[in-house]
Design a protein around this motif. Structure first.
Motif, mmCIF file in Angstrom:
data_model
loop_
_atom_site.group_PDB
_atom_site.id
_atom_site.type_symbol
_atom_site.label_atom_id
_atom_site.label_comp_id
_atom_site.label_asym_id
_atom_site.label_seq_id
_atom_site.Cartn_x
_atom_site.Cartn_y
_atom_site.Cartn_z
ATOM 1 N N HIS A 84 -19.857 -6.533 -52.952
ATOM 2 C CA HIS A 84 -18.935 -7.532 -53.506
ATOM 3 C C HIS A 84 -19.618 -8.878 -53.737
ATOM 4 O O HIS A 84 -19.481 -9.490 -54.796
ATOM 5 C CB HIS A 84 -17.736 -7.727 -52.573
ATOM 6 N N TYR A 85 -20.324 -9.342 -52.728
ATOM 7 C CA TYR A 85 -20.938 -10.670 -52.810
ATOM 8 C C TYR A 85 -21.912 -10.781 -53.985
ATOM 9 O O TYR A 85 -21.887 -11.760 -54.733
ATOM 10 C CB TYR A 85 -21.650 -10.980 -51.500
ATOM 11 N N THR B 176 -15.377 -10.365 -49.322
ATOM 12 C CA THR B 176 -16.790 -10.330 -48.936
ATOM 13 C C THR B 176 -16.854 -9.662 -47.563
ATOM 14 O O THR B 176 -15.832 -9.276 -47.011
ATOM 15 C CB THR B 176 -17.409 -11.745 -48.853
ATOM 16 N N GLN C 202 -20.647 -15.602 -46.781
ATOM 17 C CA GLN C 202 -20.669 -15.159 -48.176
ATOM 18 C C GLN C 202 -19.514 -15.762 -48.960
ATOM 19 O O GLN C 202 -19.699 -16.262 -50.078
ATOM 20 C CB GLN C 202 -20.601 -13.633 -48.247
ATOM 21 N N LEU C 203 -18.319 -15.718 -48.388
ATOM 22 C CA LEU C 203 -17.148 -16.226 -49.103
ATOM 23 C C LEU C 203 -17.253 -17.730 -49.330
ATOM 24 O O LEU C 203 -16.924 -18.230 -50.421
ATOM 25 C CB LEU C 203 -15.867 -15.896 -48.345
#
Length: 381
Positions: free
Chosen positions: A135-136, A156, A161-162
């Protein structure tokens, strides 16, 4: 239910067949299918028993459809030119699968790689539905390409990461939205209005269950540490999002314990959350035993109970003083993805995503803290 598209072009980064495709979505979803070179099972829509041969100069692969219902395409007898071994067979498969999907669902545009789609200036919003571990990467690439992003849960794998993605989105004035269905279901918006109105008194306790009995298969992504598998990011994100949605503030105290599957991912867990306002949430998660998807918001003067809450459309209020009940109904479970699309488009046009992004950031922070208590780290972190 008809989804208004507002002339946006959507691109999708996926590793599996889309869960719902209706007439409206055919008109504006441009789909990218990703073939993971490390996997030998790839989802596609083809007729069972059909054999296909893919060849692009670098690779020749024979593929046979083994499960029509689940769209499983098994790749057999792979031969790669030694001079191009590093290129693998991914490009040929991605082009092939994207083409077959486009034919099956009359999709206008299909791409053989993520970069091709990100480079398309006509794409406004990218939908990401790959395994958690990727996702990231795709989120950041999409944002760097100037695309708004709607990303499936868990958005994430950790809060760092988010936060990096949020920082980039703000810098580029782009919207990122978490594909947490309950944030977008009409019945939850009604429930939230009732709770916030004080009609039931202050929230005291939240209880959330989610049990999903996954078939025993150590090779399945649900049990893969490399793909960020486990109950927490797969189903625990629903329970945590439910809890945070009805809490006044982010939990700052967490108690938890877990049992682990043989691959090292979390299989079952119990989690207690408490926020500075004294509100508590109790969550029970299982990945190898069924539980009802049940959520309860207990207030001083009554409680709200909802079943199948990830896509809920009906809830019941029970009043404390005399036990009488009231039913809340709104929306339809079958249109869960339509509500997500409508909300995303509205955020891009009119703003308003900040509150839900705050929930997503709080949830990811909680999930990260839970894993820290467990000592569970994914290999790629």
């Amino acid at each position: 239910m008809h989804c208004q598209t507002n002339n946006f072009r959507f691109g999708g980064v996926m590793d599996m067949k889309i869960r719902e495709v209706n007439e409206n979505k055919k008109q504006f979803i441009s789909l990218l299918l990703l073939a993971d070179e490390q996997e030998n099972m790839i989802d596609c829509y083809l007729e069972k028993g059909t054999m296909y041969v893919l060849e692009d100069g670098n690779v020749k692969a024979e593929c046979v459809v083994t499960d029509e219902d689940n769209g499983i395409l098994e790749i057999k007898n792979i031969a790669v030119d030694p001079k191009n071994q590093g290129n693998g067979y991914g490009k040929a498969l991605m082009d092939f699968l994207a083409e077959k999907y486009a034919e099956e669902f009359d999709v206008k545009n299909a791409y053989g790689s993520a970069d091709e789609m990100f480079d398309d200036e006509n794409i406004d919003i990218v939908y990401i539905a790959t395994p958690h571990n990727s996702h990231y990467e795709f989120l950041m690439k999409a944002l760097q390409s100037g695309k708004h992003v709607f990303c499936e849960k868990a958005i994430t794998v950790n809060d760092t990461q988010l936060e990096e993605a949020v920082k980039l989105a703000k810098k580029k004035n782009l919207v990122i939205c978490d594909g947490m269905t309950l944030y977008h279901m009409p019945v939850f918006k009604k429930m939230k209005e009732i709770v916030d109105s004080g009609k039931l008194g202050p929230v005291k306790m939240i209880q959330v269950n989610f049990g999903s009995c996954k078939e025993y298969d150590v090779t399945n992504r649900f049990f893969s540490k490399e793909l960020a598998g486990g109950a927490l990011l797969d189903i625990g994100v629903y329970a945590t999002s439910f809890s945070r949605f009805f809490m006044k503030s982010k939990p700052n105290s967490i108690l938890t314990t877990a049992n682990y599957f043989e691959t090292g991912v979390d299989e079952t867990s119990g989690i207690i959350l408490r926020n500075p306002d004294g509100q508590m949430a109790v969550m029970a998660l299982t990945m190898r035993a069924k539980q009802p998807k049940r959520g309860v918001v207990a207030c001083e003067d009554g409680f709200i109970e909802i079943y199948n809450y990830p896509r809920g459309d009906k809830a019941t209020i029970v009043y404390t003083n005399d036990g009488h009940t009231e039913t809340i109904e709104a929306g339809e479970a079958a249109y869960a993805l339509d509500y997500e699309v409508e909300d995303m488009q509205n955020y891009v046009l009119n703003g308003g995503s900040e509150e839900y992004l705050t929930y997503s950031r709080d949830v990811m922070s909680v999930l990260t803290d839970i894993r820290k208590q467990w000592g569970m780290i994914y290999p790629f972190e």
